[in-house]
Design a protein around this motif. Structure first.
Motif, PDB file in Angstrom:
ATOM      1  N   ILE A  88       4.780 -14.446  -3.031  1.00 40.99           N
ATOM      2  CA  ILE A  88       4.070 -13.564  -3.957  1.00 40.99           C
ATOM      3  C   ILE A  88       4.317 -12.124  -3.511  1.00 40.99           C
ATOM      4  O   ILE A  88       3.917 -11.746  -2.409  1.00 40.99           O
ATOM      5  CB  ILE A  88       2.543 -13.856  -3.947  1.00 40.99           C
ATOM      6  CG1 ILE A  88       2.242 -15.297  -4.366  1.00 40.99           C
ATOM      7  CG2 ILE A  88       1.776 -12.842  -4.799  1.00 40.99           C
ATOM      8  CD1 ILE A  88       2.362 -15.582  -5.840  1.00 40.99           C
ATOM      9  N   PRO A  89       4.976 -11.295  -4.330  1.00 39.95           N
ATOM     10  CA  PRO A  89       5.149  -9.902  -3.934  1.00 39.95           C
ATOM     11  C   PRO A  89       3.799  -9.183  -3.887  1.00 39.95           C
ATOM     12  O   PRO A  89       2.900  -9.486  -4.681  1.00 39.95           O
ATOM     13  CB  PRO A  89       6.050  -9.309  -5.016  1.00 39.95           C
ATOM     14  CG  PRO A  89       6.103 -10.294  -6.112  1.00 39.95           C
ATOM     15  CD  PRO A  89       5.599 -11.610  -5.603  1.00 39.95           C
ATOM     16  N   MET A  90       3.670  -8.244  -2.936  1.00 39.39           N
ATOM     17  CA  MET A  90       2.416  -7.526  -2.750  1.00 39.39           C
ATOM     18  C   MET A  90       2.654  -6.026  -2.691  1.00 39.39           C
ATOM     19  O   MET A  90       3.711  -5.576  -2.235  1.00 39.39           O
ATOM     20  CB  MET A  90       1.740  -7.987  -1.453  1.00 39.39           C
ATOM     21  CG  MET A  90       1.260  -9.430  -1.499  1.00 39.39           C
ATOM     22  SD  MET A  90       0.621  -9.993   0.102  1.00 39.39           S
ATOM     23  CE  MET A  90       2.135 -10.427   0.955  1.00 39.39           C
ATOM     24  N   ALA A  91       1.655  -5.283  -3.151  1.00 37.85           N
ATOM     25  CA  ALA A  91       1.729  -3.819  -3.123  1.00 37.85           C
ATOM     26  C   ALA A  91       0.316  -3.277  -2.946  1.00 37.85           C
ATOM     27  O   ALA A  91      -0.672  -4.025  -3.014  1.00 37.85           O
ATOM     28  CB  ALA A  91       2.350  -3.296  -4.416  1.00 37.85           C
ATOM     29  N   ILE A  92       0.232  -1.971  -2.721  1.00 38.89           N
ATOM     30  CA  ILE A  92      -1.061  -1.292  -2.560  1.00 38.89           C
ATOM     31  C   ILE A  92      -1.105  -0.093  -3.491  1.00 38.89           C
ATOM     32  O   ILE A  92      -0.122   0.663  -3.581  1.00 38.89           O
ATOM     33  CB  ILE A  92      -1.249  -0.813  -1.100  1.00 38.89           C
ATOM     34  CG1 ILE A  92      -1.357  -2.014  -0.151  1.00 38.89           C
ATOM     35  CG2 ILE A  92      -2.485   0.087  -0.963  1.00 38.89           C
ATOM     36  CD1 ILE A  92      -1.236  -1.654   1.323  1.00 38.89           C
ATOM     37  N   VAL A  93      -2.229   0.081  -4.178  1.00 40.73           N
ATOM     38  CA  VAL A  93      -2.487   1.315  -4.931  1.00 40.73           C
ATOM     39  C   VAL A  93      -3.838   1.844  -4.447  1.00 40.73           C
ATOM     40  O   VAL A  93      -4.850   1.148  -4.557  1.00 40.73           O
ATOM     41  CB  VAL A  93      -2.511   1.088  -6.456  1.00 40.73           C
ATOM     42  CG1 VAL A  93      -2.922   2.370  -7.180  1.00 40.73           C
ATOM     43  CG2 VAL A  93      -1.139   0.638  -6.959  1.00 40.73           C
ATOM     44  N   THR A  94      -3.836   3.042  -3.871  1.00 39.54           N
ATOM     45  CA  THR A  94      -5.043   3.601  -3.270  1.00 39.54           C
ATOM     46  C   THR A  94      -5.312   5.021  -3.764  1.00 39.54           C
ATOM     47  O   THR A  94      -4.375   5.751  -4.090  1.00 39.54           O
ATOM     48  CB  THR A  94      -4.925   3.601  -1.724  1.00 39.54           C
ATOM     49  OG1 THR A  94      -6.047   4.294  -1.151  1.00 39.54           O
ATOM     50  CG2 THR A  94      -3.646   4.289  -1.251  1.00 39.54           C
ATOM     51  N   ARG A  95      -6.598   5.380  -3.804  1.00 34.91           N
ATOM     52  CA  ARG A  95      -6.999   6.755  -4.135  1.00 34.91           C
ATOM     53  C   ARG A  95      -6.872   7.671  -2.911  1.00 34.91           C
ATOM     54  O   ARG A  95      -7.094   8.868  -3.009  1.00 34.91           O
ATOM     55  CB  ARG A  95      -8.455   6.774  -4.626  1.00 34.91           C
ATOM     56  CG  ARG A  95      -8.607   6.411  -6.092  1.00 34.91           C
ATOM     57  CD  ARG A  95     -10.060   6.236  -6.489  1.00 34.91           C
ATOM     58  NE  ARG A  95     -10.877   7.426  -6.361  1.00 34.91           N
ATOM     59  CZ  ARG A  95     -11.213   8.232  -7.375  1.00 34.91           C
ATOM     60  NH1 ARG A  95     -10.792   7.969  -8.604  1.00 34.91           N
ATOM     61  NH2 ARG A  95     -11.978   9.278  -7.179  1.00 34.91           N
ATOM     62  N   ASN A  96      -6.552   7.087  -1.765  1.00 32.14           N
ATOM     63  CA  ASN A  96      -6.378   7.874  -0.545  1.00 32.14           C
ATOM     64  C   ASN A  96      -5.124   8.739  -0.657  1.00 32.14           C
ATOM     65  O   ASN A  96      -4.290   8.527  -1.532  1.00 32.14           O
ATOM     66  CB  ASN A  96      -6.242   6.917   0.643  1.00 32.14           C
ATOM     67  CG  ASN A  96      -6.867   7.467   1.920  1.00 32.14           C
ATOM     68  OD1 ASN A  96      -6.676   8.627   2.244  1.00 32.14           O
ATOM     69  ND2 ASN A  96      -7.602   6.626   2.624  1.00 32.14           N
TER      70      ASN A  96
END
Length: 197
Positions: A88-96
């Motif tokens: 399963i490909p994974m990524a991050i989207v953050t307001r930081n």
């Protein structure tokens, strides 16, 4: 109704994959932001570039200090390992912001290289970051799940037409009913995704 297969998972960072002790009420007080307004929206509407920069400097100081103290959340390492085995490909989207987010990834050994911060895309609940990741993976949004611990995460997922998964390890917040799924422990996430296989 046939459930769409989950092919990719996007995570929030603070309070989801890694711990965060950011005191938003303190930061708001320091920059003069009313308690009920969104901090980033307030700063973006300050009347001069100098005032915006000064306010962001205060936010950056808090974020960097928080990054130095960040720890991996319980069950995350094993969960990410299992999702990797499941391909399963994974990524991050953050307001930081970028520097603090990268420091958190390296400090906590988070094995996810694809990350968008507020330096890269408009902040959540704007869905741009989530849609950008789906496009990069060549997946339609309804094949992706967004996992986060706050209302903005649920809203961003809905705005992107993705499945929303609220990480709520302790108390269930009042907005939890807006999420498609509630995750109490990261131990349960691989099974949840398999259920869509």
């Amino acid at each position: 109704m046939i459930q769409q297969q989950i092919k990719g998972v996007i995570f929030d960072l603070d309070g989801t994959l890694v711990s965060s002790e950011l005191d938003f009420q303190l930061i708001k007080a320091q920059v003069g932001c009313p308690r009920d307004l969104d901090l980033l929206d307030f700063i973006s509407q300050l009347p001069s570039p100098y005032m915006r920069q000064e306010a962001m400097n205060i936010v950056h100081q808090h974020e960097m200090l928080d990054a130095h103290n960040a720890q991996l959340m319980p069950g995350v390492a094993k969960c990410l390992e299992q999702l990797t085995l499941m391909q399963i490909p994974m990524a991050i989207v953050t307001r930081n912001f970028g520097r603090a987010a990268k420091l958190k990834l390296s400090q906590c050994n988070v094995p996810i290289s694809l990350m968008l911060t507020r330096d890269d895309a408009p902040a959540k609940p704007n869905p741009s970051g989530l849609l950008h990741i789906a496009k990069q993976w060549h997946f339609t949004p309804n094949h992706c799940m967004y996992v986060g611990d706050y209302l903005y995460d649920i809203q961003a997922a809905h705005n992107a037409k993705m499945r929303s998964c609220l990480y709520a390890p302790h108390e269930i917040p009042h907005y939890a009913s807006q999420a498609h799924h509630i995750l109490h422990s990261f131990d349960d996430l691989p099974q949840l995704i398999k259920a869509f296989g």
